[in-house]
Design an enzyme around this catalytic site. Sequence first.
Site, PDB file in Angstrom:
ATOM      1  N   TYR A 131      -3.253  -5.054  10.936  1.00 35.87           N
ATOM      2  CA  TYR A 131      -4.281  -4.045  10.651  1.00 35.87           C
ATOM      3  C   TYR A 131      -5.360  -4.541   9.696  1.00 35.87           C
ATOM      4  CZ  TYR A 131      -1.157  -3.104   6.708  1.00 35.87           C
ATOM      5  OH  TYR A 131      -0.361  -3.226   5.607  1.00 35.87           O
ATOM      6  N   LYS A 171      14.519  -6.860   3.211  1.00 38.58           N
ATOM      7  CA  LYS A 171      14.924  -5.894   4.239  1.00 38.58           C
ATOM      8  C   LYS A 171      16.291  -6.179   4.872  1.00 38.58           C
ATOM      9  CE  LYS A 171      10.546  -4.123   6.022  1.00 38.58           C
ATOM     10  NZ  LYS A 171       9.799  -3.889   7.257  1.00 38.58           N
ATOM     11  N   ARG A 185       0.825  -1.210   0.000  1.00 36.62           N
ATOM     12  CA  ARG A 185       0.000   0.000   0.000  1.00 36.62           C
ATOM     13  C   ARG A 185       0.863   1.265   0.000  1.00 36.62           C
ATOM     14  NH1 ARG A 185      -3.393  -3.682   2.720  1.00 36.62           N
ATOM     15  NH2 ARG A 185      -5.270  -3.942   1.479  1.00 36.62           N
ATOM     16  N   ALA A 190       8.777 -12.636  17.980  1.00 44.03           N
ATOM     17  CA  ALA A 190      10.218 -12.360  17.867  1.00 44.03           C
ATOM     18  C   ALA A 190      10.661 -12.392  16.403  1.00 44.03           C
ATOM     19  CB  ALA A 190      11.005 -13.363  18.703  1.00 44.03           C
ATOM     20  N   GLY A 191       9.805 -11.910  15.512  1.00 42.42           N
ATOM     21  CA  GLY A 191      10.162 -11.851  14.092  1.00 42.42           C
ATOM     22  C   GLY A 191      10.783 -10.502  13.762  1.00 42.42           C
ATOM     23  N   GLY A 192      10.774 -10.170  12.466  1.00 37.47           N
ATOM     24  CA  GLY A 192      11.389  -8.930  12.005  1.00 37.47           C
ATOM     25  C   GLY A 192      10.748  -7.692  12.621  1.00 37.47           C
ATOM     26  N   ILE A 240       0.323  -4.963  15.592  1.00 34.96           N
ATOM     27  CA  ILE A 240       0.844  -4.537  14.283  1.00 34.96           C
ATOM     28  C   ILE A 240      -0.059  -5.014  13.153  1.00 34.96           C
ATOM     29  CG2 ILE A 240       3.236  -4.463  15.085  1.00 34.96           C
ATOM     30  CD1 ILE A 240       3.651  -6.931  13.147  1.00 34.96           C
ATOM     31  N   ASP A 254      10.807   1.678  10.745  1.00 33.37           N
ATOM     32  CA  ASP A 254       9.699   0.914  11.342  1.00 33.37           C
ATOM     33  C   ASP A 254       9.533   1.241  12.832  1.00 33.37           C
ATOM     34  OD1 ASP A 254       8.876  -0.420   9.027  1.00 33.37           O
ATOM     35  OD2 ASP A 254      10.377  -2.005   9.294  1.00 33.37           O
TER      36      ASP A 254
HETATM   37  P1  ATR Z   1       7.606 -10.242  10.652  1.00 32.90           P
HETATM   38  O1  ATR Z   1       8.862  -9.911   9.941  1.00 32.90           O
HETATM   39  O2  ATR Z   1       6.368  -9.592  10.080  1.00 32.90           O
HETATM   40  O3  ATR Z   1       7.684 -10.056  12.127  1.00 32.90           O
HETATM   41  P2  ATR Z   1       8.150 -13.075  10.810  1.00 32.90           P
HETATM   42  O4  ATR Z   1       9.590 -12.770  10.936  1.00 32.90           O
HETATM   43  O5  ATR Z   1       7.738 -14.192   9.925  1.00 32.90           O
HETATM   44  O6  ATR Z   1       7.352 -11.798  10.311  1.00 32.90           O
HETATM   45  O7  ATR Z   1       7.557 -13.301  12.272  1.00 32.90           O
HETATM   46  C1  ATR Z   1       6.283 -13.711  12.473  1.00 32.90           C
HETATM   47  C2  ATR Z   1       6.006 -13.792  13.975  1.00 32.90           C
HETATM   48  O8  ATR Z   1       4.695 -14.299  14.155  1.00 32.90           O
HETATM   49  C3  ATR Z   1       6.946 -14.742  14.712  1.00 32.90           C
HETATM   50  O9  ATR Z   1       7.103 -14.286  16.037  1.00 32.90           O
HETATM   51  C4  ATR Z   1       6.148 -16.052  14.670  1.00 32.90           C
HETATM   52  O10 ATR Z   1       6.487 -16.990  15.662  1.00 32.90           O
HETATM   53  P3  ATR Z   1       7.651 -18.087  15.375  1.00 32.90           P
HETATM   54  O11 ATR Z   1       8.946 -17.347  15.515  1.00 32.90           O
HETATM   55  O12 ATR Z   1       7.450 -19.121  16.400  1.00 32.90           O
HETATM   56  O13 ATR Z   1       7.410 -18.590  13.973  1.00 32.90           O
HETATM   57  C5  ATR Z   1       4.763 -15.512  14.923  1.00 32.90           C
HETATM   58  N1  ATR Z   1       3.707 -16.435  14.503  1.00 32.90           N
HETATM   59  C6  ATR Z   1       3.266 -16.655  13.261  1.00 32.90           C
HETATM   60  N2  ATR Z   1       2.270 -17.579  13.250  1.00 32.90           N
HETATM   61  C7  ATR Z   1       2.083 -17.952  14.551  1.00 32.90           C
HETATM   62  C8  ATR Z   1       1.209 -18.855  15.222  1.00 32.90           C
HETATM   63  N3  ATR Z   1       0.307 -19.582  14.547  1.00 32.90           N
HETATM   64  N4  ATR Z   1       1.298 -18.954  16.561  1.00 32.90           N
HETATM   65  C9  ATR Z   1       2.199 -18.243  17.251  1.00 32.90           C
HETATM   66  N5  ATR Z   1       3.054 -17.351  16.683  1.00 32.90           N
HETATM   67  C10 ATR Z   1       3.005 -17.217  15.343  1.00 32.90           C
END
Ligand code: ATR
Length: 293
Positions: free
Chosen positions: A235, A77, A27, A141-143, A233, A114
Amino acid sequence: MSDQTEQAASNNPLKAGVIGFPIAHSRSPLIHRYWLRLKGIDGTYDPYGVEPENLASFIGDLAAKGFAGINVTLPHKEHVLPLMDEVEPFAERVGAVNTIVVTDDGRLIGRNTDGFGFIENLRAGAPDWRADQGPAAVIGAGGAARAIIAALQDAGVPEIRLTNRSLDKAVALAEELGGPDLPDIIVRPMEDRAALCTDAGLLVNTTSLGMEGKDPLEIDLASLPDHAVVTDIVYTPLKTALLAQAEQQGNTIVDGLGMLLHQARPGFEAWFGSSVSVTPMLRAMIENDIVST
Ligand code: ATR
């Protein structure tokens, strides 16, 4: 450069865009084109689907192709960092660049906005929130979590409590982002997430849980203080189940759309030289787009 070429160059529209793969969902063009129109700036902002194997050559050509800069989204990224001439300290710490600025002499500066977007959205949606009013509980704990945690550290929260489905990722993130002069990052298993809320001033969902088509984030908010702010985060939908639950309990809630809007500001200002703000009209336009797609 001859006078004529110089003239032609100065008449060229300022050029920016966003790269990702896939890119159709972005977007960012809507946001930046809205500001370009609003400000009457002769500029362009286009989406570019760049496959990972073409990333280095695309980035290498930015200056020659006349870009003022670009945004960078998934999956690039992290991968653009080594392609920069300079990476700003916050982006270096987070390990991700979402905004590239091309300087007049063709150097590439990598930034991460961000964290800025997260904090600006929080302050706009919850003006009474104060960083020192209590620990921040962060789910995921992702990006996105990396930028949010670094921004919360800089904002001055006294402590960060972190949990994630994959605990090892949370432990690694806490080790990487923690430091002797920074607030503690305490890691707890996902099963204990309700305990993160005790005395917290802020609860943030940085996972994709709660997004349309995904499971909701289920968490007992009983021990969350009344003054705590809850933000997400996600939306789509704007009011996730987590936010609805927190609102029902009387907590201030802040949806995730503003983070997307505010993170766009520094890039626009750097490329097009004009300051912009996130207005109800811009928000409404993006909300309409979300509803209609
Ligand atoms: P982003 O960069 O948007 O943060 P990401 O790096 O793929 O995306 O991270 C996604 C986050 O959502 C992670 O914390 C992931 O948990 P894991 O590290 O265990 O994969 C979390 N997440 C995604 N689906 C989930 C689910 N069904 N239950 C719990 N946590 C989930």
